[in-house]
Write a protein that holds these residues in place. Structure first.
Motif, PDB file in Angstrom:
ATOM      1  N   UNK A 144       0.827  -1.211   0.000  1.00 25.47           N
ATOM      2  CA  UNK A 144       0.000   0.000   0.000  1.00 25.47           C
ATOM      3  C   UNK A 144       0.861   1.262   0.000  1.00 25.47           C
ATOM      4  N   UNK A 145       0.579   2.132  -0.931  1.00 26.45           N
ATOM      5  CA  UNK A 145       1.383   3.353  -1.094  1.00 26.45           C
ATOM      6  C   UNK A 145       1.376   4.231   0.163  1.00 26.45           C
ATOM      7  N   UNK A 146       0.311   4.123   0.943  1.00 28.39           N
ATOM      8  CA  UNK A 146       0.176   4.994   2.110  1.00 28.39           C
ATOM      9  C   UNK A 146       1.031   4.539   3.284  1.00 28.39           C
ATOM     10  N   UNK A 147       1.479   3.292   3.233  1.00 30.58           N
ATOM     11  CA  UNK A 147       2.200   2.715   4.374  1.00 30.58           C
ATOM     12  C   UNK A 147       3.687   3.048   4.310  1.00 30.58           C
ATOM     13  N   UNK A 148       4.185   3.654   5.371  1.00 34.42           N
ATOM     14  CA  UNK A 148       5.610   3.981   5.426  1.00 34.42           C
ATOM     15  C   UNK A 148       6.411   2.831   6.031  1.00 34.42           C
ATOM     16  N   UNK A 149       5.883   2.221   7.080  1.00 28.76           N
ATOM     17  CA  UNK A 149       6.636   1.157   7.741  1.00 28.76           C
ATOM     18  C   UNK A 149       5.715   0.279   8.569  1.00 28.76           C
ATOM     19  N   UNK A 150       6.102  -0.965   8.748  1.00 25.65           N
ATOM     20  CA  UNK A 150       5.351  -1.869   9.616  1.00 25.65           C
ATOM     21  C   UNK A 150       6.322  -2.594  10.541  1.00 25.65           C
ATOM     22  N   UNK A 151       5.775  -3.011  11.678  1.00 24.02           N
ATOM     23  CA  UNK A 151       6.591  -3.837  12.569  1.00 24.02           C
ATOM     24  C   UNK A 151       5.714  -4.929  13.158  1.00 24.02           C
ATOM     25  N   UNK A 152       6.143  -6.168  12.964  1.00 21.00           N
ATOM     26  CA  UNK A 152       5.325  -7.318  13.364  1.00 21.00           C
ATOM     27  C   UNK A 152       5.881  -7.980  14.619  1.00 21.00           C
ATOM     28  N   UNK A 153       5.010  -8.218  15.592  1.00 17.60           N
ATOM     29  CA  UNK A 153       5.384  -8.987  16.786  1.00 17.60           C
ATOM     30  C   UNK A 153       4.481 -10.197  16.904  1.00 17.60           C
ATOM     31  N   UNK A 154       5.071 -11.363  17.026  1.00 13.63           N
ATOM     32  CA  UNK A 154       4.257 -12.567  17.228  1.00 13.63           C
ATOM     33  C   UNK A 154       3.694 -12.570  18.639  1.00 13.63           C
TER      34      UNK A 154
END
Lengths: 165, 165
Positions: A144-154
């Motif tokens: 998605x163009x709007x997303x700058x960064x993500x961080x995933x935690x299990x």
DNA sequence: GTTGAAACAAAACATAA
DNA sequence: TTATGTTTTGTTTCAAC
């Protein structure tokens, strides 16, 4: 000035006053929402007709949003959960609303939060395995163009509060 | 080696196989868990007795954890929500279990997650106002010897997923 | 695993107190 | 809010498929 909340605005109707009876009724329903009206009225020590009237009022005024069921995710072949925090590009905030509507319908999305703070929102996803999560992130976030960064935690464990109301 | 999950271990019973009928039943119950057995059976196109048998099996096998109700937090005088991430001191992991048990009973705690990653857990709290949240953090987190750091994010909006099962 | 029929229980509603 | 009566609707069991 745009509103802070990105999706449909909620009623700002003042919270109806709940008395002790209402709170005890809600507590019982939280434990088992399929209890019969009769059983509820007995536990509360009131007449069934009164109990029914209380419950209808709680529904009508929106105190009760819905009666629902908690399902074990593993039974659905969704044995793993993750929390994914998302930061949007500075110029893309206006896309949050449509983004939100779409997310709600994605089967992996259990719930999500719009946040004040460093991250813009946090998504709770329920999936088959880690590959499934990775696929979710790629398909619905990274691309998605709007997303700058993500961080995933299990998630090792997810606990629901059970305190009295 | 201590177990990864800090609270009571869950059954690792293999997920019972759910067929399409089970999934449709769960979807209906998720929308309204107080639907009568008869209404459910009609929507599914099966006999009431069959529907009842399915529902009992889903409960017995733990697929259905509980029937519950979603309550508007504002009605309870809890108009504000926050997510608080918590990092424990390195040597304090063994305290997680008792910590968890206590948290579950705190009225402000709606749910919490044990995490793999930088933070150890994440707590979703529902409170009257920001002072109430600050008080919660001081009383239940900062004052705890095991807690190294916390970070609080206010919630603008909380959305529940509504996708099909 | 599913069914329909029968016996039973509860809901819904009105009314009057 | 409650108690009560009436009608309608839903639950549950079980023998049979």
């Amino acid at each position: 000035m745009t509103p802070v909340t990105p999706t449909a605005p909620k009623d700002l109707r003042p919270a109806p006053e709940l008395d002790d009876l209402d709170r005890r009724l809600l507590t019982l329903l939280r434990e088992n929402s399929r209890m019969t009206n009769q059983a509820l009225s007995e536990r509360l020590g009131i007449a069934p007709s009164t109990c029914l009237a209380r419950m209808k009022t709680l529904q009508r005024t929106g105190v009760i949003r819905r009666f629902t069921v908690e399902v074990d995710p593993r039974a659905l072949g969704r044995g793993i959960e993750a929390l994914i925090s998302v930061r949007l590009r500075a110029g893309a905030r206006h896309l949050m609303s449509s983004f939100s509507e779409g997310l709600k319908e994605v089967p992996e999305v259990s719930q999500f939060f719009f946040l004040a703070g460093a991250d813009d929102f946090l998504i709770h996803v329920v999936a088959r395995d880690t590959d499934h999560i990775r696929q979710f992130v790629l398909e619905h976030l990274s691309s998605n163009q709007a997303v700058a960064a993500t961080q995933t935690s299990l998630v090792f464990e997810h606990v629901h509060g059970s305190a009295e109301l």
